[in-house]
Design a protein around this motif. Structure first.
Motif, short mmCIF file in Angstrom:
data_model
loop_
_atom_site.label_atom_id
_atom_site.label_comp_id
_atom_site.label_asym_id
_atom_site.label_seq_id
_atom_site.Cartn_x
_atom_site.Cartn_y
_atom_site.Cartn_z
N ALA A 25 0.84 -1.20 0.00
CA ALA A 25 0.00 0.00 0.00
C ALA A 25 0.87 1.25 0.00
CB ALA A 25 -0.94 -0.02 1.20
N ALA A 26 1.91 1.24 0.83
CA ALA A 26 2.81 2.40 0.89
C ALA A 26 3.55 2.59 -0.43
CB ALA A 26 3.80 2.23 2.04
N ALA A 27 3.93 1.49 -1.08
CA ALA A 27 4.62 1.58 -2.36
C ALA A 27 3.76 2.23 -3.43
CB ALA A 27 5.06 0.19 -2.81
N PHE A 28 2.43 2.11 -3.28
CA PHE A 28 1.51 2.73 -4.22
C PHE A 28 1.03 4.10 -3.74
CE2 PHE A 28 1.33 -1.61 -5.78
CZ PHE A 28 1.40 -1.40 -7.15
N GLY A 29 1.78 4.68 -2.80
CA GLY A 29 1.53 6.05 -2.40
C GLY A 29 0.44 6.27 -1.37
N GLN A 30 -0.04 5.20 -0.75
CA GLN A 30 -1.07 5.35 0.28
C GLN A 30 -0.43 5.71 1.61
OE1 GLN A 30 -4.15 5.31 -0.90
NE2 GLN A 30 -3.22 4.76 -2.84
N GLU A 31 -1.15 6.48 2.42
CA GLU A 31 -0.70 6.75 3.79
C GLU A 31 -1.02 5.51 4.62
OE1 GLU A 31 -1.71 9.60 7.60
OE2 GLU A 31 -2.54 10.11 5.65
N VAL A 32 -0.03 5.01 5.33
CA VAL A 32 -0.17 3.76 6.09
C VAL A 32 0.15 3.99 7.55
CG1 VAL A 32 0.78 1.43 6.40
CG2 VAL A 32 0.33 2.29 4.10
N SER A 33 -0.70 3.44 8.41
CA SER A 33 -0.43 3.40 9.84
C SER A 33 -0.47 1.94 10.27
CB SER A 33 -1.48 4.19 10.64
OG SER A 33 -1.41 5.55 10.32
N LEU A 34 0.50 1.54 11.09
CA LEU A 34 0.55 0.17 11.62
C LEU A 34 0.24 0.21 13.11
CD1 LEU A 34 3.84 -1.19 10.02
CD2 LEU A 34 1.51 -1.55 9.25
N TYR A 35 -0.54 -0.77 13.56
CA TYR A 35 -0.88 -0.91 14.96
C TYR A 35 -0.57 -2.34 15.39
CZ TYR A 35 -3.39 3.43 14.23
OH TYR A 35 -3.71 4.73 13.92
N PHE A 36 0.40 -2.50 16.26
CA PHE A 36 0.74 -3.82 16.79
C PHE A 36 -0.03 -4.00 18.09
CE2 PHE A 36 4.17 -2.75 13.97
CZ PHE A 36 4.48 -3.95 13.36
N MET A 37 -0.86 -5.03 18.12
CA MET A 37 -1.74 -5.26 19.25
C MET A 37 -1.76 -6.74 19.62
SD MET A 37 -4.86 -3.06 17.58
CE MET A 37 -5.88 -3.11 19.03
N GLY A 38 -2.19 -7.05 20.84
CA GLY A 38 -2.27 -8.44 21.26
C GLY A 38 -0.94 -9.13 21.06
N ASP A 39 -0.98 -10.36 20.56
CA ASP A 39 0.26 -11.10 20.31
C ASP A 39 1.07 -10.50 19.17
OD1 ASP A 39 -0.05 -12.93 22.36
OD2 ASP A 39 -1.01 -14.44 21.10
N GLY A 40 0.50 -9.56 18.43
CA GLY A 40 1.23 -8.88 17.37
C GLY A 40 2.43 -8.10 17.88
N VAL A 41 2.42 -7.72 19.17
CA VAL A 41 3.57 -6.99 19.72
C VAL A 41 4.82 -7.87 19.73
CG1 VAL A 41 2.10 -5.46 21.10
CG2 VAL A 41 3.06 -7.52 22.15
N LEU A 42 4.64 -9.18 19.69
CA LEU A 42 5.79 -10.09 19.68
C LEU A 42 6.59 -9.96 18.38
CD1 LEU A 42 4.03 -13.23 21.21
CD2 LEU A 42 5.49 -11.54 22.39
N GLN A 43 5.97 -9.43 17.33
CA GLN A 43 6.69 -9.19 16.08
C GLN A 43 7.80 -8.17 16.26
OE1 GLN A 43 4.24 -8.45 12.57
NE2 GLN A 43 2.47 -9.26 13.67
N LEU A 44 7.68 -7.34 17.27
CA LEU A 44 8.60 -6.23 17.49
C LEU A 44 9.82 -6.59 18.33
CD1 LEU A 44 5.87 -3.54 18.16
CD2 LEU A 44 7.17 -3.89 16.04
N LEU A 45 9.90 -7.82 18.79
CA LEU A 45 11.04 -8.22 19.61
C LEU A 45 12.27 -8.42 18.74
CD1 LEU A 45 9.31 -10.75 22.03
CD2 LEU A 45 10.05 -8.41 22.53
N PRO A 46 13.43 -7.98 19.22
CA PRO A 46 14.66 -8.15 18.45
C PRO A 46 15.19 -9.58 18.50
CG PRO A 46 15.14 -7.09 20.53
CD PRO A 46 13.64 -7.26 20.47
N ASP A 47 16.12 -9.88 17.62
CA ASP A 47 16.87 -11.15 17.63
C ASP A 47 15.99 -12.38 17.55
OD1 ASP A 47 19.25 -9.68 17.85
OD2 ASP A 47 18.99 -9.56 20.03
N GLN A 48 15.02 -12.36 16.65
CA GLN A 48 14.18 -13.54 16.47
C GLN A 48 14.89 -14.55 15.58
OE1 GLN A 48 10.06 -12.79 15.74
NE2 GLN A 48 10.14 -10.84 16.83
N LYS A 49 14.68 -15.80 15.84
CA LYS A 49 15.38 -16.89 15.13
C LYS A 49 14.41 -17.61 14.20
CE LYS A 49 19.09 -16.34 17.71
NZ LYS A 49 19.37 -14.95 17.80
N ALA A 50 14.01 -16.94 13.15
CA ALA A 50 13.03 -17.50 12.22
C ALA A 50 13.55 -18.75 11.53
CB ALA A 50 12.65 -16.46 11.17
#
Length: 117
Positions: A27-52
């Motif tokens: 969406a951002a690549a096509f020029g749309q204004e984007v807001s991200l909201y990390f909520m619930g277990d989604g906040v775990l995406q923000l932890l550093p040093d993940q071992k995917a």
């Protein structure tokens, strides 16, 4: 147009987290204004040093690092979700603005489209 993306799933349980980030970047690549909201277990995406690679999954941290490159500056994290998981705001891998549920509701009211992942 302003798009809001609610990212509510942990990074590697299914494809929700990755698909949400990919959609936001597209969406951002096509020029749309984007807001991200990390909520619930989604906040775990923000932890550093993940071992995917140990989970045989694709790493989403590179997409998070690319947010600036796509001019996605409105990145929010639900303060209550962080507190419930014992995560400090300064321990996140990227810069986010911590907000409460009232602020999230107010901000979502201004979005033309809201996507939940």
């Amino acid at each position: 147009m302003h798009f809001a993306f609610l990212l509510r799933h942990p990074p590697y349980s299914k494809q929700h987290a990755r698909e949400g980030l990919e959609a936001a970047l597209a969406a951002a690549a096509f020029g749309q204004e984007v807001s991200l909201y990390f909520m619930g277990d989604g906040v775990l995406q923000l932890l550093p040093d993940q071992k995917a690679t140990q989970l045989a999954a694709k790493d989403t941290s590179r997409m998070l690092q690319a947010l600036d490159m796509y001019d996605i500056e409105n990145v929010y994290v639900d303060r209550t979700s962080l507190q419930a998981r014992g995560i400090a705001e300064d321990a996140l891998a990227i810069k986010c603005t911590a907000v409460d549920s009232r602020q999230i509701r107010q901000q979502l009211a201004t979005a033309q489209q809201v996507f939940c992942f």
